[in-house]
Design a protein around this motif. Structure first.
Motif, PDB file in Angstrom:
ATOM      1  N   UNK A 347      11.493 -57.124  14.235  1.00 31.98           N
ATOM      2  CA  UNK A 347      10.514 -58.688  14.550  1.00 31.98           C
ATOM      3  C   UNK A 347       9.922 -59.148  13.303  1.00 31.98           C
ATOM      4  N   UNK A 348       9.928 -58.209  12.030  1.00 37.06           N
ATOM      5  CA  UNK A 348       9.242 -58.663  10.895  1.00 37.06           C
ATOM      6  C   UNK A 348      10.345 -59.570  10.294  1.00 37.06           C
ATOM      7  N   UNK A 349      11.632 -59.098  10.368  1.00 43.66           N
ATOM      8  CA  UNK A 349      12.757 -59.871   9.954  1.00 43.66           C
ATOM      9  C   UNK A 349      12.971 -61.302  10.344  1.00 43.66           C
ATOM     10  N   UNK A 350      12.131 -61.380  11.381  1.00 43.76           N
ATOM     11  CA  UNK A 350      12.339 -62.943  12.332  1.00 43.76           C
ATOM     12  C   UNK A 350      11.116 -63.684  12.132  1.00 43.76           C
ATOM     13  N   UNK A 351      10.322 -63.375  11.181  1.00 41.31           N
ATOM     14  CA  UNK A 351       8.983 -63.978  10.889  1.00 41.31           C
ATOM     15  C   UNK A 351       9.007 -65.552  10.990  1.00 41.31           C
ATOM     16  N   UNK A 352       8.214 -66.278  12.132  1.00 42.84           N
ATOM     17  CA  UNK A 352       8.330 -67.631  12.375  1.00 42.84           C
ATOM     18  C   UNK A 352       8.215 -68.487  11.225  1.00 42.84           C
ATOM     19  N   UNK A 353       7.600 -68.222  10.003  1.00 43.21           N
ATOM     20  CA  UNK A 353       7.326 -69.013   9.124  1.00 43.21           C
ATOM     21  C   UNK A 353       8.280 -69.125   8.198  1.00 43.21           C
ATOM     22  N   UNK A 354       9.067 -68.091   7.993  1.00 50.12           N
ATOM     23  CA  UNK A 354      10.173 -67.912   7.213  1.00 50.12           C
ATOM     24  C   UNK A 354      11.433 -68.739   7.824  1.00 50.12           C
ATOM     25  N   UNK A 355      11.402 -68.607   9.204  1.00 50.71           N
ATOM     26  CA  UNK A 355      12.526 -69.272   9.870  1.00 50.71           C
ATOM     27  C   UNK A 355      12.189 -70.709   9.992  1.00 50.71           C
ATOM     28  N   UNK A 356      10.935 -71.169   9.870  1.00 51.80           N
ATOM     29  CA  UNK A 356      10.660 -72.515  10.016  1.00 51.80           C
ATOM     30  C   UNK A 356      11.159 -73.147   8.392  1.00 51.80           C
ATOM     31  N   UNK A 357      10.871 -72.412   7.602  1.00 52.91           N
ATOM     32  CA  UNK A 357      11.077 -72.627   5.890  1.00 52.91           C
ATOM     33  C   UNK A 357      12.574 -72.863   5.825  1.00 52.91           C
ATOM     34  N   UNK A 358      13.293 -71.899   6.405  1.00 53.11           N
ATOM     35  CA  UNK A 358      14.649 -71.898   6.247  1.00 53.11           C
ATOM     36  C   UNK A 358      15.294 -73.055   7.174  1.00 53.11           C
ATOM     37  N   UNK A 359      14.865 -73.309   8.031  1.00 47.85           N
ATOM     38  CA  UNK A 359      15.477 -74.718   9.028  1.00 47.85           C
ATOM     39  C   UNK A 359      15.190 -75.891   8.283  1.00 47.85           C
ATOM     40  N   UNK A 360      14.063 -76.130   7.614  1.00 44.54           N
ATOM     41  CA  UNK A 360      13.772 -77.220   6.806  1.00 44.54           C
ATOM     42  C   UNK A 360      14.558 -77.486   5.604  1.00 44.54           C
ATOM     43  N   UNK A 361      14.670 -76.261   4.886  1.00 44.72           N
ATOM     44  CA  UNK A 361      15.492 -76.314   3.622  1.00 44.72           C
ATOM     45  C   UNK A 361      17.017 -76.940   3.964  1.00 44.72           C
ATOM     46  N   UNK A 362      17.421 -75.904   5.117  1.00 46.86           N
ATOM     47  CA  UNK A 362      18.951 -76.175   5.204  1.00 46.86           C
ATOM     48  C   UNK A 362      19.158 -77.485   5.766  1.00 46.86           C
ATOM     49  N   UNK A 363      18.262 -78.309   6.387  1.00 47.40           N
ATOM     50  CA  UNK A 363      18.434 -79.602   6.687  1.00 47.40           C
ATOM     51  C   UNK A 363      17.969 -80.537   5.787  1.00 47.40           C
TER      52      UNK A 363
END
Length: 433
Positions: A347-363
């Motif tokens: 679950x730590x690997x699915x950190x919601x903050x890291x996931x949001x950053x990844x989405x915004x950078x990728x887009x």
């Protein structure tokens, strides 16, 4: 095209004999999404029953139609973005505020600045932000003992929340509430409830107030919604079922949000519940049940939009199960030795903050410098909150009996009109206790 509803199951149940259930393999590692329910009304039913089925089926489409509508809009516009840059920055700032604030709480607790039980929200930020940042100021939020971040998301200043945790007069409850009892009339944060389940009836009452004002007092602009947050352990309690029934019966403008972090203190959700798919309890009472990845703020946000919209339109309640995970123990007094380290790591690997950053950078929604500026702003905000709380005054002894009795005369106030606790002899003879 992937949408925010890709791991969500939405169901509405009228009568058992009007539906067929088809088993399928889970589409994800989540407890939900293991069944699909399709409507198959019997032709032999009376017209009145068929009409009832149709009415209930329409409330399913209220949630599911948003998926179709979003797909159509995305295809026509050539974009599949779930959020704008402005929305992304607002969401990012809120989840980071929640995380940094709670990390600071841990430091202050271990330094002896806070007392009693302190339950942190690390890992669950997507749920609070996903729902509360879509609310209006007039909408109500009812929380649990894990309430600091709900208060922050609802707009209660970090200074007031930190001061309350320090037990100071500048806190949102003048230092009398502490960690588990955040409250703000100004921001319509109703609490902060220490006992599991006790906030759900209060939230149901708040939703009834909105409906009463609109339909009985004819306040046409009163479209206020209540969001009730509670955990998976609460869903085995009687108040939960009673309030689901009442909310569905009266079509109250409320969203029941289950923050299923899989553990009730040290009890695994899978061991304590006969059917661990909490979202399925909604259809049993005639309301939509939704299961969503609670580690993804964008998915939570899409579900929240429709659930809040249904409530605001007068279409009744929704039960939303957000499957999430807390990154710390149940409280800061919990050594957290019962959970499997591998489970925590997954679950730590699915950190919601890291996931949001990844989405915004990728887009290409944001630049790294913009997010670093927000990080710096939040660090300074939380540091300021600590300094403010530390320098704030302690409550006077005269506050001890305030807000305890409707009429404290005869108990807390002496013949001279002064609080008895201010009398130097008030505790005389009790030093040994």
């Amino acid at each position: 095209m992937a949408t925010a509803f890709s791991s969500i199951n939405v169901v509405q149940h009228a009568r058992c004999d009007n539906f067929s259930v088809a088993s399928r393999k889970p589409s994800s590692a989540f407890l939900g999404s293991t069944y699909s329910i399709r409507l198959s009304p019997s032709a032999s039913r009376s017209a009145s029953v068929s009409a009832a089925v149709n009415r209930k089926a329409s409330s399913v489409s209220a949630v599911s139609e948003v998926v179709k509508e979003k797909k159509q809009k995305s295809v026509s516009s050539g974009s599949n973005l779930l959020i704008t840059k402005e929305e992304g920055l607002e969401v990012y700032e809120d989840v980071v505020l929640g995380r940094v604030f709670e990390d600071m709480c841990a430091q202050m607790y271990y330094r002896g600045k806070m007392f009693g039980f302190v339950h942190l929200y690390n890992g669950q930020e997507a749920v609070s932000t996903g729902f509360i940042k879509l609310l209006k100021k007039e909408d109500c939020v009812v929380s649990t003992y894990r309430d600091h971040v709900h208060a922050l998301s609802k707009g209660v200043p970090a200074r007031e929340v930190m001061s309350e945790l320090f037990g100071k007069t500048t806190g949102c409850c003048r230092g009398q509430g502490g960690s588990m009892h955040m409250f703000s009339k100004e921001h319509n944060l109703i609490g902060g409830f220490a006992f599991i389940g006790e906030g759900i009836p209060i939230a149901t009452g708040a939703a009834f107030t909105s409906k009463y004002r609109r339909e009985v007092l004819k306040e046409a602009d009163c479209d206020h919604v209540t969001v009730a947050f509670f955990g998976d352990g609460t869903c085995n309690n009687g108040q939960f079922y009673e309030c689901l029934n009442m909310a569905a019966l009266w079509k109250l403008p409320i969203v029941f949000v289950v923050e299923n972090n899989l553990w009730a203190i040290g009890m695994s959700h899978l061991r304590s519940t006969s059917d661990p798919e909490i979202w399925k309890k909604g259809p049993a009472f005639g309301m939509p049940g939704v299961h969503v990845d609670g580690m993804d703020v964008l998915k939570v946000r899409e579900v929240a939009k429709e659930a809040i919209g249904r409530a605001r339109r007068g279409e009744g309640p929704t039960l939303v199960e957000c499957e999430t995970y807390r990154f710390r123990g149940h409280s800061l007094a919990d050594p957290d030795e019962l959970r499997d380290p591998d489970e925590k790591a997954r679950y730590a690997a699915r950190d919601p903050i890291a996931a949001l950053k990844k989405y915004m950078f990728e887009n290409n929604l944001v630049k790294e410098a913009e997010l670093k500026a927000i990080d710096k702003k939040i660090d300074e905000l939380v540091e300021d909150a600590v300094e403010f709380a530390d320098e704030s005054p302690q409550p006077s002894r005269s506050q001890l009996l305030e807000n305890v009795f409707a009429d404290p005369k005869g108990f807390g106030i002496g013949p001279d009109g002064r609080y008895r606790c201010e009398d130097p002899k008030f505790t005389e003879g009790t030093a040994h206790v």
